[in-house]
Scaffold this motif. Sequence first.
Motif, PDB file in Angstrom:
ATOM      1  N   THR A  27       0.844  -1.207   0.000  1.00  0.00           N
ATOM      2  CA  THR A  27       0.000   0.000   0.000  1.00  0.00           C
ATOM      3  C   THR A  27       0.873   1.249   0.000  1.00  0.00           C
ATOM      4  O   THR A  27       0.685   2.173  -0.806  1.00  0.00           O
ATOM      5  CB  THR A  27      -0.936   0.007   1.223  1.00  0.00           C
ATOM      6  OG1 THR A  27      -1.805  -1.121   1.156  1.00  0.00           O
ATOM      7  CG2 THR A  27      -1.769   1.284   1.246  1.00  0.00           C
ATOM      8  N   ARG A  28       1.844   1.270   0.866  1.00  0.00           N
ATOM      9  CA  ARG A  28       2.769   2.412   0.917  1.00  0.00           C
ATOM     10  C   ARG A  28       3.623   2.468  -0.348  1.00  0.00           C
ATOM     11  O   ARG A  28       3.837   3.546  -0.920  1.00  0.00           O
ATOM     12  CB  ARG A  28       3.666   2.303   2.151  1.00  0.00           C
ATOM     13  CG  ARG A  28       4.697   3.430   2.277  1.00  0.00           C
ATOM     14  CD  ARG A  28       5.450   3.338   3.594  1.00  0.00           C
ATOM     15  NE  ARG A  28       6.441   4.383   3.708  1.00  0.00           N
ATOM     16  CZ  ARG A  28       7.689   4.303   3.248  1.00  0.00           C
ATOM     17  NH1 ARG A  28       8.089   3.179   2.654  1.00  0.00           N
ATOM     18  NH2 ARG A  28       8.538   5.304   3.386  1.00  0.00           N
ATOM     19  N   THR A  84       3.046   1.377  -3.409  1.00  0.00           N
ATOM     20  CA  THR A  84       2.366   1.682  -4.669  1.00  0.00           C
ATOM     21  C   THR A  84       1.524   2.945  -4.629  1.00  0.00           C
ATOM     22  O   THR A  84       1.171   3.480  -5.683  1.00  0.00           O
ATOM     23  CB  THR A  84       1.464   0.507  -5.085  1.00  0.00           C
ATOM     24  OG1 THR A  84       0.458   0.299  -4.078  1.00  0.00           O
ATOM     25  CG2 THR A  84       2.272  -0.770  -5.258  1.00  0.00           C
ATOM     26  N   LYS A  85       1.165   3.414  -3.452  1.00  0.00           N
ATOM     27  CA  LYS A  85       0.310   4.600  -3.365  1.00  0.00           C
ATOM     28  C   LYS A  85       1.081   5.854  -2.944  1.00  0.00           C
ATOM     29  O   LYS A  85       0.723   6.974  -3.337  1.00  0.00           O
ATOM     30  CB  LYS A  85      -0.838   4.357  -2.386  1.00  0.00           C
ATOM     31  CG  LYS A  85      -1.770   3.220  -2.780  1.00  0.00           C
ATOM     32  CD  LYS A  85      -2.459   3.490  -4.114  1.00  0.00           C
ATOM     33  CE  LYS A  85      -3.501   2.414  -4.434  1.00  0.00           C
ATOM     34  NZ  LYS A  85      -2.917   1.117  -4.778  1.00  0.00           N
ATOM     35  N   LYS A  86       2.142   5.677  -2.147  1.00  0.00           N
ATOM     36  CA  LYS A  86       2.877   6.841  -1.652  1.00  0.00           C
ATOM     37  C   LYS A  86       4.222   7.022  -2.343  1.00  0.00           C
ATOM     38  O   LYS A  86       4.593   8.137  -2.720  1.00  0.00           O
ATOM     39  CB  LYS A  86       3.074   6.719  -0.142  1.00  0.00           C
ATOM     40  CG  LYS A  86       1.775   6.763   0.641  1.00  0.00           C
ATOM     41  CD  LYS A  86       2.022   6.688   2.143  1.00  0.00           C
ATOM     42  CE  LYS A  86       0.712   6.748   2.922  1.00  0.00           C
ATOM     43  NZ  LYS A  86       0.934   6.668   4.396  1.00  0.00           N
ATOM     44  N   HIS A 102       5.554   5.192  -5.223  1.00  0.00           N
ATOM     45  CA  HIS A 102       5.523   5.166  -6.694  1.00  0.00           C
ATOM     46  C   HIS A 102       4.223   5.695  -7.278  1.00  0.00           C
ATOM     47  O   HIS A 102       4.129   5.916  -8.474  1.00  0.00           O
ATOM     48  CB  HIS A 102       5.806   3.745  -7.188  1.00  0.00           C
ATOM     49  CG  HIS A 102       7.232   3.335  -6.961  1.00  0.00           C
ATOM     50  ND1 HIS A 102       8.249   3.653  -7.830  1.00  0.00           N
ATOM     51  CD2 HIS A 102       7.814   2.660  -5.936  1.00  0.00           C
ATOM     52  CE1 HIS A 102       9.405   3.175  -7.363  1.00  0.00           C
ATOM     53  NE2 HIS A 102       9.164   2.580  -6.212  1.00  0.00           N
ATOM     54  N   GLN A 103       3.221   5.864  -6.463  1.00  0.00           N
ATOM     55  CA  GLN A 103       1.974   6.528  -6.839  1.00  0.00           C
ATOM     56  C   GLN A 103       1.369   5.947  -8.114  1.00  0.00           C
ATOM     57  O   GLN A 103       1.121   6.659  -9.092  1.00  0.00           O
ATOM     58  CB  GLN A 103       2.195   8.034  -6.976  1.00  0.00           C
ATOM     59  CG  GLN A 103       2.611   8.680  -5.670  1.00  0.00           C
ATOM     60  CD  GLN A 103       2.764  10.191  -5.759  1.00  0.00           C
ATOM     61  OE1 GLN A 103       2.866  10.752  -6.842  1.00  0.00           O
ATOM     62  NE2 GLN A 103       2.787  10.852  -4.620  1.00  0.00           N
ATOM     63  N   ALA A 107      -4.840   4.854  -8.551  1.00  0.00           N
ATOM     64  CA  ALA A 107      -5.743   4.159  -7.629  1.00  0.00           C
ATOM     65  C   ALA A 107      -7.169   4.188  -8.186  1.00  0.00           C
ATOM     66  O   ALA A 107      -7.573   5.185  -8.787  1.00  0.00           O
ATOM     67  CB  ALA A 107      -5.699   4.842  -6.256  1.00  0.00           C
ATOM     68  N   ASP A 151      -4.304  -0.063 -11.513  1.00  0.00           N
ATOM     69  CA  ASP A 151      -3.315   0.478 -12.436  1.00  0.00           C
ATOM     70  C   ASP A 151      -2.850  -0.645 -13.371  1.00  0.00           C
ATOM     71  O   ASP A 151      -2.431  -1.709 -12.911  1.00  0.00           O
ATOM     72  CB  ASP A 151      -2.134   1.032 -11.642  1.00  0.00           C
ATOM     73  CG  ASP A 151      -1.134   1.761 -12.526  1.00  0.00           C
ATOM     74  OD1 ASP A 151      -0.434   1.099 -13.305  1.00  0.00           O
ATOM     75  OD2 ASP A 151      -1.056   3.004 -12.426  1.00  0.00           O
ATOM     76  N   TRP A 195     -11.934   5.151  -3.121  1.00  0.00           N
ATOM     77  CA  TRP A 195     -11.173   6.140  -3.877  1.00  0.00           C
ATOM     78  C   TRP A 195     -12.061   7.201  -4.519  1.00  0.00           C
ATOM     79  O   TRP A 195     -11.601   8.325  -4.758  1.00  0.00           O
ATOM     80  CB  TRP A 195     -10.279   5.459  -4.899  1.00  0.00           C
ATOM     81  CG  TRP A 195      -9.092   4.832  -4.226  1.00  0.00           C
ATOM     82  CD1 TRP A 195      -8.883   3.519  -3.951  1.00  0.00           C
ATOM     83  CD2 TRP A 195      -7.969   5.549  -3.670  1.00  0.00           C
ATOM     84  NE1 TRP A 195      -7.702   3.352  -3.268  1.00  0.00           N
ATOM     85  CE2 TRP A 195      -7.120   4.569  -3.081  1.00  0.00           C
ATOM     86  CE3 TRP A 195      -7.594   6.884  -3.609  1.00  0.00           C
ATOM     87  CZ2 TRP A 195      -5.927   4.908  -2.454  1.00  0.00           C
ATOM     88  CZ3 TRP A 195      -6.411   7.218  -2.969  1.00  0.00           C
ATOM     89  CH2 TRP A 195      -5.586   6.244  -2.407  1.00  0.00           C
ATOM     90  N   ARG A 242     -11.134  11.035  -3.727  1.00  0.00           N
ATOM     91  CA  ARG A 242     -11.004  12.055  -4.792  1.00  0.00           C
ATOM     92  C   ARG A 242     -11.926  13.247  -4.551  1.00  0.00           C
ATOM     93  O   ARG A 242     -11.694  14.331  -5.092  1.00  0.00           O
ATOM     94  CB  ARG A 242     -11.287  11.425  -6.155  1.00  0.00           C
ATOM     95  CG  ARG A 242     -10.129  10.568  -6.684  1.00  0.00           C
ATOM     96  CD  ARG A 242     -10.335  10.192  -8.126  1.00  0.00           C
ATOM     97  NE  ARG A 242     -11.393   9.212  -8.291  1.00  0.00           N
ATOM     98  CZ  ARG A 242     -11.203   7.894  -8.304  1.00  0.00           C
ATOM     99  NH1 ARG A 242      -9.982   7.401  -8.135  1.00  0.00           N
ATOM    100  NH2 ARG A 242     -12.223   7.081  -8.464  1.00  0.00           N
TER     101      ARG A 242
END
Length: 258
Positions: free
Chosen positions: A37-38, A40-42, A44-45, A48, A51, A157, A161
């Motif tokens: 979670t960290r 891929t989301k924080k 390397h972003q 969401a 991907d 998500w 958003r």
Amino acid sequence: MKFKELDAQMRVFETAHDYCVLRGLYIIARLDGRGFTRLTKKIHQFVAPYDERFRDYMLETGEYLMTSGFKVIYGYTQSDELSLLFALEENTFNRKLRKLNSVLAGEASAKFSLLLGDIASFDCRISQLPSIDKVVDYFRWRQEDAHRNALNSHCYWCLRREGKNVNQATNLMSGLSVAEKNELLFQRGINFNDLPLWHKRGVGLYWEEYEKLGYNPLTGENVPAIRRGIRHDLELPMKDKYSEFVLELVGKSWRHFS
């Protein structure tokens, strides 16, 4: 003390708790990303909640494991997990659990890290299943989990958003029924039924045969040849049809690994 004596004495401490999967049991390995979670989301972003680049990294990792010396009938991936069903006659490492867990986790981690260009790690756990019915139940279970995760992830998500923070989005979703979650999406212009199937059902990897033209140097002619490759199936069936699909793959496996 001579080396042979010392080796025999100390080797016991490594192998005293060696457990092996009994012959006649099906082996399924499930690999899960650690801290993804960290990652891929924080760090390397990735986009969401789903991907395509991340999906393809998981597929490439699964295909690598299926072609690295193991007899794998079927691979299935959803989110950051990957399940591998081994042929019943699989005997790599004499079916030792510690070897299967460590090698599969290590190789998956190495492959995904190379694809990502950063350190990523997986853990691995082995299910020992006594019958083909339990194998089918296992993959039905993981696909149901994929469906549940897809609905929750898209709702979460959507709220994020809109500016909701983690706690607000989580609290707003707490206690909602499946129908209410579908309505939450529909009010925001998303029909859950219209989302890509791989979001909701995961992706399968399995062997298939195809015909390819090859050159015969003795006759100077192009002749058809049968090749084997791994298919990435983004449109898996579901429910009873998925059960039939898994059964068929297991039934065909004797031709590939005999």
